[in-house]
Motif scaffolding. Sequence first.
Motif, PDB file in Angstrom:
ATOM      1  N   GLU A  39      11.697  20.039 -16.796  1.00 53.95           N
ATOM      2  CA  GLU A  39      10.482  20.907 -16.781  1.00 53.95           C
ATOM      3  C   GLU A  39      10.423  21.938 -16.720  1.00 53.95           C
ATOM      4  OE1 GLU A  39       8.085  21.598 -13.858  1.00 53.95           O
ATOM      5  OE2 GLU A  39       9.729  22.506 -13.238  1.00 53.95           O
ATOM      6  N   TYR A  40       9.409  22.497 -16.906  1.00 56.00           N
ATOM      7  CA  TYR A  40       9.083  23.817 -17.400  1.00 56.00           C
ATOM      8  C   TYR A  40       7.982  24.601 -16.485  1.00 56.00           C
ATOM      9  CZ  TYR A  40       6.400  27.942 -18.914  1.00 56.00           C
ATOM     10  OH  TYR A  40       5.775  29.214 -19.069  1.00 56.00           O
ATOM     11  N   LEU A  41       6.559  24.256 -15.964  1.00 56.52           N
ATOM     12  CA  LEU A  41       6.134  24.400 -15.010  1.00 56.52           C
ATOM     13  C   LEU A  41       6.476  24.652 -13.927  1.00 56.52           C
ATOM     14  CD1 LEU A  41       3.133  25.214 -14.743  1.00 56.52           C
ATOM     15  CD2 LEU A  41       2.660  22.657 -13.994  1.00 56.52           C
ATOM     16  N   PHE A  42       6.908  24.717 -13.412  1.00 56.92           N
ATOM     17  CA  PHE A  42       7.319  24.289 -11.476  1.00 56.92           C
ATOM     18  C   PHE A  42       8.461  25.673 -11.923  1.00 56.92           C
ATOM     19  CE2 PHE A  42       4.851  20.449 -11.281  1.00 56.92           C
ATOM     20  CZ  PHE A  42       4.332  21.238 -10.215  1.00 56.92           C
ATOM     21  N   ASN A  43       9.079  25.158 -12.884  1.00 50.66           N
ATOM     22  CA  ASN A  43      10.296  26.686 -13.029  1.00 50.66           C
ATOM     23  C   ASN A  43       9.762  27.752 -12.539  1.00 50.66           C
ATOM     24  OD1 ASN A  43      13.056  27.849 -14.517  1.00 50.66           O
ATOM     25  ND2 ASN A  43      13.290  26.488 -13.308  1.00 50.66           N
ATOM     26  N   PHE A  74       1.020  -1.620   0.010  1.00 50.82           N
ATOM     27  CA  PHE A  74       0.057   0.412   0.257  1.00 50.82           C
ATOM     28  C   PHE A  74       1.227   1.299  -0.099  1.00 50.82           C
ATOM     29  CE2 PHE A  74      -2.661   3.271   2.248  1.00 50.82           C
ATOM     30  CZ  PHE A  74      -3.384   3.519   1.277  1.00 50.82           C
ATOM     31  N   LEU A  75       2.039   1.733   0.680  1.00 56.26           N
ATOM     32  CA  LEU A  75       2.678   2.348   0.719  1.00 56.26           C
ATOM     33  C   LEU A  75       3.414   2.627  -0.157  1.00 56.26           C
ATOM     34  CD1 LEU A  75       4.470   1.989   4.717  1.00 56.26           C
ATOM     35  CD2 LEU A  75       3.233   3.291   3.517  1.00 56.26           C
ATOM     36  N   MET A  76       3.823   1.856  -1.014  1.00 54.00           N
ATOM     37  CA  MET A  76       4.359   1.618  -2.495  1.00 54.00           C
ATOM     38  C   MET A  76       4.048   2.096  -3.540  1.00 54.00           C
ATOM     39  SD  MET A  76       8.075   0.562  -2.054  1.00 54.00           S
ATOM     40  CE  MET A  76       7.555   0.386  -4.010  1.00 54.00           C
ATOM     41  N   PHE A  77       2.246   1.639  -3.094  1.00 62.07           N
ATOM     42  CA  PHE A  77       1.471   2.476  -3.996  1.00 62.07           C
ATOM     43  C   PHE A  77       0.912   3.670  -3.403  1.00 62.07           C
ATOM     44  CE2 PHE A  77      -3.572   4.387  -3.930  1.00 62.07           C
ATOM     45  CZ  PHE A  77      -3.732   3.475  -5.181  1.00 62.07           C
ATOM     46  N   LEU A  78       0.859   4.592  -2.783  1.00 66.26           N
ATOM     47  CA  LEU A  78       0.592   5.713  -2.195  1.00 66.26           C
ATOM     48  C   LEU A  78       2.254   6.880  -2.199  1.00 66.26           C
ATOM     49  CD1 LEU A  78       0.073   5.584   1.576  1.00 66.26           C
ATOM     50  CD2 LEU A  78      -1.380   6.849  -0.817  1.00 66.26           C
ATOM     51  N   LEU A  79       3.183   6.034  -2.383  1.00 65.94           N
ATOM     52  CA  LEU A  79       4.246   6.665  -3.290  1.00 65.94           C
ATOM     53  C   LEU A  79       4.284   6.852  -4.754  1.00 65.94           C
ATOM     54  CD1 LEU A  79       7.772   4.934  -1.503  1.00 65.94           C
ATOM     55  CD2 LEU A  79       7.373   7.566  -1.703  1.00 65.94           C
ATOM     56  N   LEU A  80       4.364   6.256  -5.544  1.00 62.12           N
ATOM     57  CA  LEU A  80       4.009   5.807  -7.206  1.00 62.12           C
ATOM     58  C   LEU A  80       2.284   6.826  -7.582  1.00 62.12           C
ATOM     59  CD1 LEU A  80       4.993   5.591  -9.610  1.00 62.12           C
ATOM     60  CD2 LEU A  80       3.235   3.244  -9.900  1.00 62.12           C
ATOM     61  N   SER A  81       0.849   6.739  -7.046  1.00 63.02           N
ATOM     62  CA  SER A  81       0.403   7.556  -6.502  1.00 63.02           C
ATOM     63  C   SER A  81       0.520   9.069  -6.759  1.00 63.02           C
ATOM     64  CB  SER A  81      -0.947   7.546  -5.692  1.00 63.02           C
ATOM     65  OG  SER A  81      -0.808   7.624  -4.446  1.00 63.02           O
ATOM     66  N   ILE A  82       1.905   9.315  -6.116  1.00 63.85           N
ATOM     67  CA  ILE A  82       2.141  10.819  -6.454  1.00 63.85           C
ATOM     68  C   ILE A  82       2.482  11.414  -7.704  1.00 63.85           C
ATOM     69  CG2 ILE A  82       4.014  13.036  -5.756  1.00 63.85           C
ATOM     70  CD1 ILE A  82       4.329  11.021  -3.251  1.00 63.85           C
ATOM     71  N   ARG A  83       2.766  10.186  -9.056  1.00 67.64           N
ATOM     72  CA  ARG A  83       3.108  10.855  -9.642  1.00 67.64           C
ATOM     73  C   ARG A  83       1.813  11.097 -10.198  1.00 67.64           C
ATOM     74  NH1 ARG A  83       9.007  10.421 -11.684  1.00 67.64           N
ATOM     75  NH2 ARG A  83       7.720  11.010 -13.304  1.00 67.64           N
ATOM     76  N   MET A  84       0.534  10.691 -10.618  1.00 68.28           N
ATOM     77  CA  MET A  84      -0.225  10.162 -11.302  1.00 68.28           C
ATOM     78  C   MET A  84      -0.638  11.283 -10.975  1.00 68.28           C
ATOM     79  SD  MET A  84      -1.728   6.777  -9.699  1.00 68.28           S
ATOM     80  CE  MET A  84      -0.980   5.510  -9.852  1.00 68.28           C
ATOM     81  N   LEU A  85      -0.174  12.575 -10.068  1.00 66.23           N
ATOM     82  CA  LEU A  85      -0.954  14.205 -10.083  1.00 66.23           C
ATOM     83  C   LEU A  85      -0.459  15.127 -11.023  1.00 66.23           C
ATOM     84  CD1 LEU A  85      -1.150  14.683  -6.272  1.00 66.23           C
ATOM     85  CD2 LEU A  85      -2.508  14.570  -7.569  1.00 66.23           C
ATOM     86  N   GLY A  92       1.114  18.568 -12.877  1.00 61.79           N
ATOM     87  CA  GLY A  92       1.637  19.698 -12.024  1.00 61.79           C
ATOM     88  C   GLY A  92       0.612  20.448 -11.480  1.00 61.79           C
ATOM     89  N   PRO A  93      -0.464  20.963 -12.785  1.00 65.34           N
ATOM     90  CA  PRO A  93      -1.314  21.691 -12.400  1.00 65.34           C
ATOM     91  C   PRO A  93      -2.291  22.167 -11.235  1.00 65.34           C
ATOM     92  CG  PRO A  93      -1.204  21.639 -14.741  1.00 65.34           C
ATOM     93  CD  PRO A  93      -0.394  20.528 -14.316  1.00 65.34           C
ATOM     94  N   ALA A  94      -2.989  20.924 -11.080  1.00 71.31           N
ATOM     95  CA  ALA A  94      -3.426  20.341  -9.987  1.00 71.31           C
ATOM     96  C   ALA A  94      -2.911  21.129  -8.701  1.00 71.31           C
ATOM     97  CB  ALA A  94      -3.523  18.914  -9.963  1.00 71.31           C
ATOM     98  N   VAL A  95      -1.232  20.485  -8.167  1.00 67.07           N
ATOM     99  CA  VAL A  95      -0.460  21.323  -7.160  1.00 67.07           C
ATOM    100  C   VAL A  95       0.076  22.297  -7.477  1.00 67.07           C
ATOM    101  CG1 VAL A  95      -0.998  18.364  -6.895  1.00 67.07           C
ATOM    102  CG2 VAL A  95       1.540  19.840  -8.175  1.00 67.07           C
ATOM    103  N   ILE A  96       0.111  23.122  -8.691  1.00 67.25           N
ATOM    104  CA  ILE A  96       0.783  23.968  -8.805  1.00 67.25           C
ATOM    105  C   ILE A  96       0.409  25.433  -7.834  1.00 67.25           C
ATOM    106  CG2 ILE A  96      -0.932  25.142 -11.075  1.00 67.25           C
ATOM    107  CD1 ILE A  96       3.428  25.385  -9.806  1.00 67.25           C
ATOM    108  N   LEU A  97      -0.874  25.539  -7.567  1.00 63.12           N
ATOM    109  CA  LEU A  97      -1.474  26.458  -6.196  1.00 63.12           C
ATOM    110  C   LEU A  97      -1.051  26.228  -5.129  1.00 63.12           C
ATOM    111  CD1 LEU A  97      -2.521  29.389  -5.832  1.00 63.12           C
ATOM    112  CD2 LEU A  97      -4.803  28.009  -5.814  1.00 63.12           C
ATOM    113  N   PRO A  98      -0.789  25.221  -4.470  1.00 66.06           N
ATOM    114  CA  PRO A  98      -0.953  24.844  -3.308  1.00 66.06           C
ATOM    115  C   PRO A  98       1.000  24.696  -2.373  1.00 66.06           C
ATOM    116  CG  PRO A  98      -1.509  22.792  -3.499  1.00 66.06           C
ATOM    117  CD  PRO A  98      -2.115  24.245  -5.191  1.00 66.06           C
TER     118      PRO A  98
END
Length: 275
Positions: free
Chosen positions: A206-210, A102-113, A115-121
Amino acid sequence: MSRLREWLYYAALWLIALIFFAPIAWIVMSSFKTRSDILAMPPKLFFKPTLDNYVDLFNRGEIFLQIANSVVLSIGAVLIAVVVSFLAAFCFSRFRPKGTDFLMFLLLSIRMLPGPAVILPVFLMYVAFGWKDSHLWLMLFYAMFSIPFSVWILKGFLDGVSTRFDETGIVNGGSWFHVIFKVVMPQVRPGLIAAFIFNLIFVWNEYLFNFIIGGVNTQNIPYALSVGTYSDGGVNWTFISTMTSVYIIVPVVFIYIFQKYLLVGMTFGTVRGEV
């Protein structure tokens, strides 16, 4: 008949490779053309090459900063990510804490997000803590995004290394430090290199976060491409082709040198064996 089939097979491979390489070749060719040659119709395959585009590019004062930022941020972030990922993957592979899958799944799920979904926070957090336009904090952010994928790759390789190596090292008086870095690490070197290359390509592109959490001091080559696309009321094709030709040198060199490890990395260490 078999020889003809073999010839057709390799001819088809060469044709496919050339089709995929054609856009890159066209970009590199365009970097040696004048603006009028680039826009000529029909397109010119034969032209008088010029180095003026490269002279103009390197006469821009900021270009050296942007190239240096891309190199420093990419290599620094990926080195941090690979070291942390290797230690985490070793823990998951050898000690298998509760809920490892389950922890491995949670780790990989970070990459499923996306970029634009997390850029504001992320932007609000970086502004609040004063981390914006900082090489260190941007590097650590890239490392954070690179770690999950690296853990998955390296865990597969570590699962393929027999625990008998660990036991033998401990029985003969070796410390865990010795076992991890002197006994196990050399055996998963292909995985380390594969993780390094895959994540280097991600951070290098990578461009967006930079653009959002970076700034004047940390702008990289994709940032430079985005702000330099238009000039004099139109698309600056000479700048785009020249900058892109410079931009692809680093990943092409790394991929060429370590290409044999990339195929191994794509299998995620699934070929396993016992001592």
